[in-house]
Enzyme design. Sequence first.
Site, PDB file in Angstrom:
ATOM      1  N   ARG A 117      37.264  46.234  42.629  1.00 62.35           N
ATOM      2  CA  ARG A 117      38.084  45.067  42.978  1.00 62.35           C
ATOM      3  C   ARG A 117      37.187  43.867  43.239  1.00 62.35           C
ATOM      4  O   ARG A 117      36.234  43.949  44.008  1.00 62.35           O
ATOM      5  CB  ARG A 117      38.934  45.373  44.224  1.00 62.35           C
ATOM      6  CG  ARG A 117      39.642  44.158  44.827  1.00 62.35           C
ATOM      7  CD  ARG A 117      40.753  43.639  43.907  1.00 62.35           C
ATOM      8  NE  ARG A 117      41.301  42.371  44.351  1.00 62.35           N
ATOM      9  CZ  ARG A 117      42.377  42.222  45.095  1.00 62.35           C
ATOM     10  NH1 ARG A 117      43.042  43.288  45.506  1.00 62.35           N
ATOM     11  NH2 ARG A 117      42.804  41.029  45.423  1.00 62.35           N
ATOM     12  N   ARG A 126      42.961  42.020  38.212  1.00 62.01           N
ATOM     13  CA  ARG A 126      42.189  42.925  39.071  1.00 62.01           C
ATOM     14  C   ARG A 126      42.333  44.367  38.622  1.00 62.01           C
ATOM     15  O   ARG A 126      43.351  44.749  38.060  1.00 62.01           O
ATOM     16  CB  ARG A 126      42.577  42.770  40.530  1.00 62.01           C
ATOM     17  CG  ARG A 126      44.013  43.159  40.814  1.00 62.01           C
ATOM     18  CD  ARG A 126      44.550  42.438  41.996  1.00 62.01           C
ATOM     19  NE  ARG A 126      45.022  41.157  41.537  1.00 62.01           N
ATOM     20  CZ  ARG A 126      45.804  40.363  42.202  1.00 62.01           C
ATOM     21  NH1 ARG A 126      46.213  40.694  43.383  1.00 62.01           N
ATOM     22  NH2 ARG A 126      46.212  39.218  41.720  1.00 62.01           N
ATOM     23  N   ASP A 129      44.739  46.616  43.326  1.00 65.13           N
ATOM     24  CA  ASP A 129      45.175  45.889  44.509  1.00 65.13           C
ATOM     25  C   ASP A 129      45.966  46.877  45.348  1.00 65.13           C
ATOM     26  O   ASP A 129      46.887  47.520  44.845  1.00 65.13           O
ATOM     27  CB  ASP A 129      46.052  44.701  44.106  1.00 65.13           C
ATOM     28  CG  ASP A 129      46.378  43.781  45.270  1.00 65.13           C
ATOM     29  OD1 ASP A 129      45.636  43.787  46.270  1.00 65.13           O
ATOM     30  OD2 ASP A 129      47.378  43.054  45.181  1.00 65.13           O
TER      31      ASP A 129
END
Length: 179
Positions: A117, A126, A129
């Site tokens: 991340r 990303r 999360d």
Amino acid sequence: VGEGEGVGGEQVDDAAEEDEPTDSEPGVLDVAPAVEVAIVLALGGNVGDVRGTLRQAIHDLDAVDGISITAVSPLARTAAVGPEQEDFLNAVVLGWTTLSPRDLLAATSAVEDAHGRVRDQRWGPRTLDLDIVTIEGVVSTDPVLTLPHPRAHERAFVLVPWAQADPDAVLPGLGGGPV
């Protein structure tokens, strides 16, 4: 989950039930519960092998001492919020914890970090999360850890998988109600 910028920063319901701890009580985020409490965590990603990352992240969470995962929703594909990017895959996990809210946040952050991340763009792409949606009995307006998650009631990518994992779920706090 995928499109959120984290779990802090906005107000939640100030009219918490009297027996629920709030951040007005000293150290509510630092106190481990005396018994296991229910948690709802949202997961998402849109970079790399997202299915594999989500699968491994759930395993990693369950391996943390003080976290027990009891249910995993089906995956939901959602359009990204924010800059132009690939769709997200999202899921919700239900479980129990004996960790303090800050320790749970540290554990989820460590799992995110272990999966690459990077936090260089708000709402950007990303690998993973992880958001804490709820911790049973905890209400906080702390800017680092706002509970329940202040935007969960607006996010289909949280609500749809959560309802699939627990059709009787109720989101507490501002905007809350049956999931």
